[in-house]
Design an enzyme around this catalytic site. Structure first.
Site, PDB file in Angstrom:
ATOM      1  N   ASP A  36       2.576   9.686 -18.118  1.00 10.37           N
ATOM      2  CA  ASP A  36       1.271  10.043 -17.551  1.00 10.37           C
ATOM      3  C   ASP A  36       1.289  11.474 -17.215  1.00 10.37           C
ATOM      4  O   ASP A  36       0.394  12.369 -17.460  1.00 10.37           O
ATOM      5  CB  ASP A  36       0.944   9.313 -16.146  1.00 10.37           C
ATOM      6  CG  ASP A  36       2.042   9.634 -15.024  1.00 10.37           C
ATOM      7  OD1 ASP A  36       3.128   9.879 -15.450  1.00 10.37           O
ATOM      8  OD2 ASP A  36       1.806   9.005 -13.982  1.00 10.37           O
ATOM      9  N   SER A  67       1.681   0.862  12.519  1.00 13.35           N
ATOM     10  CA  SER A  67       2.130   0.429  11.334  1.00 13.35           C
ATOM     11  C   SER A  67       2.762  -1.007  11.654  1.00 13.35           C
ATOM     12  O   SER A  67       3.797  -1.016  12.637  1.00 13.35           O
ATOM     13  CB  SER A  67       3.145   1.316  10.904  1.00 13.35           C
ATOM     14  OG  SER A  67       3.894   0.445   9.679  1.00 13.35           O
ATOM     15  N   SER A 135       3.818   1.066  -3.725  1.00 12.11           N
ATOM     16  CA  SER A 135       3.407   1.106  -2.203  1.00 12.11           C
ATOM     17  C   SER A 135       2.675   2.269  -1.758  1.00 12.11           C
ATOM     18  O   SER A 135       1.970   2.252  -0.956  1.00 12.11           O
ATOM     19  CB  SER A 135       4.462   0.431  -1.287  1.00 12.11           C
ATOM     20  OG  SER A 135       5.525   1.425  -1.002  1.00 12.11           O
ATOM     21  N   SER A 136       3.300   3.167  -2.417  1.00 11.99           N
ATOM     22  CA  SER A 136       2.776   4.574  -1.870  1.00 11.99           C
ATOM     23  C   SER A 136       1.471   4.838  -2.401  1.00 11.99           C
ATOM     24  O   SER A 136       0.549   5.180  -1.403  1.00 11.99           O
ATOM     25  CB  SER A 136       3.753   5.785  -2.348  1.00 11.99           C
ATOM     26  OG  SER A 136       4.098   5.883  -3.959  1.00 11.99           O
ATOM     27  N   ASP A 180      -0.552   5.791 -10.904  1.00 14.03           N
ATOM     28  CA  ASP A 180      -0.549   4.854  -9.733  1.00 14.03           C
ATOM     29  C   ASP A 180      -1.690   4.639  -8.880  1.00 14.03           C
ATOM     30  O   ASP A 180      -2.294   3.772  -8.606  1.00 14.03           O
ATOM     31  CB  ASP A 180       0.789   5.172  -8.835  1.00 14.03           C
ATOM     32  CG  ASP A 180       2.069   5.159  -9.429  1.00 14.03           C
ATOM     33  OD1 ASP A 180       2.327   4.616 -10.656  1.00 14.03           O
ATOM     34  OD2 ASP A 180       3.070   5.347  -8.779  1.00 14.03           O
ATOM     35  N   TYR A 229      14.676  12.354 -11.297  1.00 17.23           N
ATOM     36  CA  TYR A 229      13.402  12.383 -11.616  1.00 17.23           C
ATOM     37  C   TYR A 229      12.861  13.667 -12.015  1.00 17.23           C
ATOM     38  O   TYR A 229      12.358  14.254 -12.630  1.00 17.23           O
ATOM     39  CB  TYR A 229      12.277  11.762 -10.605  1.00 17.23           C
ATOM     40  CG  TYR A 229      10.756  11.531 -10.856  1.00 17.23           C
ATOM     41  CD1 TYR A 229      10.647  10.507 -11.529  1.00 17.23           C
ATOM     42  CD2 TYR A 229      10.072  12.710 -10.424  1.00 17.23           C
ATOM     43  CE1 TYR A 229       9.165  10.719 -11.828  1.00 17.23           C
ATOM     44  CE2 TYR A 229       8.707  12.549 -10.933  1.00 17.23           C
ATOM     45  CZ  TYR A 229       8.135  11.703 -11.578  1.00 17.23           C
ATOM     46  OH  TYR A 229       6.906  11.722 -11.827  1.00 17.23           O
TER      47      TYR A 229
HETATM   48  P1  ADP Z   1       7.162   2.896  -4.015  1.00 17.59           P
HETATM   49  O1  ADP Z   1       5.658   3.727  -4.311  1.00 17.59           O
HETATM   50  O2  ADP Z   1       7.851   2.586  -5.480  1.00 17.59           O
HETATM   51  O3  ADP Z   1       6.948   1.950  -3.107  1.00 17.59           O
HETATM   52  P2  ADP Z   1       7.754   5.433  -2.688  1.00 17.59           P
HETATM   53  O4  ADP Z   1       9.065   6.010  -2.170  1.00 17.59           O
HETATM   54  O5  ADP Z   1       7.014   6.079  -3.564  1.00 17.59           O
HETATM   55  O6  ADP Z   1       8.000   3.785  -3.210  1.00 17.59           O
HETATM   56  O7  ADP Z   1       6.871   4.985  -1.280  1.00 17.59           O
HETATM   57  C1  ADP Z   1       7.381   4.105  -0.680  1.00 17.59           C
HETATM   58  C2  ADP Z   1       7.114   4.772   0.983  1.00 17.59           C
HETATM   59  O8  ADP Z   1       5.541   4.734   1.270  1.00 17.59           O
HETATM   60  C3  ADP Z   1       7.711   3.917   2.162  1.00 17.59           C
HETATM   61  O9  ADP Z   1       8.996   4.065   2.413  1.00 17.59           O
HETATM   62  C4  ADP Z   1       6.757   4.350   3.173  1.00 17.59           C
HETATM   63  O10 ADP Z   1       6.967   5.673   3.693  1.00 17.59           O
HETATM   64  C5  ADP Z   1       5.388   4.332   2.612  1.00 17.59           C
HETATM   65  N1  ADP Z   1       4.575   2.921   2.703  1.00 17.59           N
HETATM   66  C6  ADP Z   1       4.120   2.185   1.602  1.00 17.59           C
HETATM   67  N2  ADP Z   1       3.754   1.539   2.228  1.00 17.59           N
HETATM   68  C7  ADP Z   1       3.610   1.345   3.626  1.00 17.59           C
HETATM   69  C8  ADP Z   1       2.905   0.656   4.598  1.00 17.59           C
HETATM   70  N3  ADP Z   1       2.531  -0.559   4.444  1.00 17.59           N
HETATM   71  N4  ADP Z   1       3.159   0.938   5.652  1.00 17.59           N
HETATM   72  C9  ADP Z   1       3.612   2.308   6.061  1.00 17.59           C
HETATM   73  N5  ADP Z   1       4.228   2.818   5.147  1.00 17.59           N
HETATM   74  C10 ADP Z   1       4.138   2.605   4.055  1.00 17.59           C
HETATM   75 MG    MG Z   2       5.564   5.607  -4.963  1.00 17.87          MG
END
Ligand code: ADP
Ligand code: MG
Length: 395
Positions: A36, A67, A135-136, A180, A229
């Site tokens: 990407d 949260s 999740s980010s 993403d 990375y």
């Molecule tokens: P990935 O994107 O692969 O899951 P990342 O390290 O990029 O991993 O992002 C994860 C981080 O995003 C978590 O450690 C947290 O800080 C934040 N995060 C993601 N989802 C949530 C949520 N539902 N509530 C609060 N923080 C979140």
């Molecule tokens: Mg991420």
């Protein structure tokens, strides 16, 4: 995980104001890793794991976020908090979950979205955190949609994806590409999304109905991931610069061919050569994989996933023993068309394309084999390709 209605009720209990609720999904990348940010092609799908943000506007200029995942509450004066957090992060402060939300507010503020009156938010997600399923991006996109919705500010969805990426790059400080956030915005039910990461044109590619996307979480994330990375990004830049010297129209590896690499690759250190070879061949594999899906040729698609994994493991050197074991186990299973590491690398999850009627046997064999090989219980998620970000309208 609460339903949107339950989250909304919790929000009302805490803040005494009704909420609008927005959802944004995580994603699994079927093929196209580390392409990407080279302006290339990727083929992810949104998954049916998501983050929900319930939001209401305030009048006191505060940002109050609870949260559910972390059982924590942030309560700050919004404007100075964003500035202070930005400075702290630049000075090396450790990332906090609220930074993903603050980053989005920070970038939306720069683009004229009226955020100064403040917001109350209740946030919960079921995308596994830090497992390579983004999740980010889910929390960023859900937050952006929530703030835009609450302020009735009109922003094209493509711009929303770009700003969420900018928030992660510039505020959180993670140098990620656009994939993403884009697929979290533009995902579609039962479709993968082929994205041209240069033009941001995208094509929805139907996923044949007789296969399932099975995600195996290795439950490991090696601590080298962040540093490696950035090393990979630097290696790619170094290789691109050498090719650009010879052929100035090569602005990113997307513009380079294997012939270019054959001609000028000897001027690169061996590791840089191999990183470039991964990206250039991966772009070709994404295009071939889209073609395979369009022709219902699952065997071909699976073979391309296999080749992508080998390239990621050997040329990009971004796999790890636990992930290689998951891929090896999957390759032996009947009904598994292909398996590969998905996400940034050095742990996280594999993505597997499995015949629908064989999914049960597959998951059983994966659990047993992985436990025997590593002593670790893997988590397995069977996901449908799902819709992108949207508002949840109460029934
Ligand atoms: P990935 O994107 O692969 O899951 P990342 O390290 O990029 O991993 O992002 C994860 C981080 O995003 C978590 O450690 C947290 O800080 C934040 N995060 C993601 N989802 C949530 C949520 N539902 N509530 C609060 N923080 C979140
Ligand atoms: Mg991420």
């Amino acid at each position: 995980m609460h339903t949107p209605a339950e989250l909304s009720a919790q929000h009302f209990d805490s803040f005494g104001t009704p909420a609008l609720v927005f959802a944004a999904p995580g994603r699994v990348n079927l093929i196209g890793e580390h392409t990407d940010y080279c302006d290339g092609f990727v083929l992810p799908a949104a998954i049916d794991f998501k983050t929900l943000v319930a939001i209401s506007q305030r009048t006191d200029g505060r940002l109050v976020v609870q949260s559910v995942n972390y059982s924590e509450r942030l309560d700050e004066v919004l404007d100075p908090f964003l500035d202070r957090r930005f400075r702290d992060l630049r000075a090396g402060a450790e990332t906090h979950w609220a930074d993903y939300i603050a980053g989005v507010l920070w970038i939306l503020r720069q683009h004229g979205v009226p955020v100064a009156d403040g917001f109350s938010m209740t946030v919960e997600g079921d995308v596994p955190l830090g497992a390579g399923l983004s999740s980010s991006a889910a929390i960023e996109v859900a937050t952006a949609c929530a703030v835009l919705g609450a302020t009735s500010f009109d922003l094209p969805l493509e711009k929303t994806a770009q700003l969420c990426r900018a928030a992660e790059n510039q505020f959180v400080g993670a140098n990620v590409g656009i994939m993403d956030q884009f697929v979290s915005c533009f995902g579609a039910l039962d479709h993968a999304v082929m994205i041209d990461c240069r033009s941001l044109q995208y094509t929805l590619v139907p996923i044949p109905s007789d296969v399932r996307i099975v995600i195996c979480n290795s439950m490991v994330k090696h601590s080298v991931a962040g540093g490696e990375y950035n090393t990979r990004r630097a290696e790619i830049e170094q290789g691109t610069a050498i090719l650009h010297l010879h052929r100035p129209e090569i602005r990113a590896l997307r513009d380079a061919t294997l012939e270019d690499l054959d001609r000028w690759g000897s001027e690169m250190p061996a590791n840089v050569f191999r990183r470039c070879r991964h990206v250039i061949t991966e772009d070709n594999r994404v295009l071939a994989a889209v073609n395979a899906f369009q022709h219902g040729d699952l065997s071909r698609f699976g073979q391309l996933m296999h080749e992508a994994h080998v390239s990621f493991r050997d040329d990009f050197e971004a796999s790890c023993p636990e992930i290689d074991l998951l891929v090896e186990l999957a390759d032996k299973e009947p009904g598994c068309f292909g398996a590969r590491l998905t996400g940034g690398g050095f742990g996280g999850c594999t993505v597997n394309l499995v015949a629908a009627e064989q999914v049960e046997g597959f998951t059983q064999a994966m659990r047993t084999g992985y436990k025997q090989g590593t002593g670790i219980d893997c988590e397995i998620y069977i996901s449908r390709a799902s819709a992108g970000a949207h508002q949840i309208v109460p029934e």
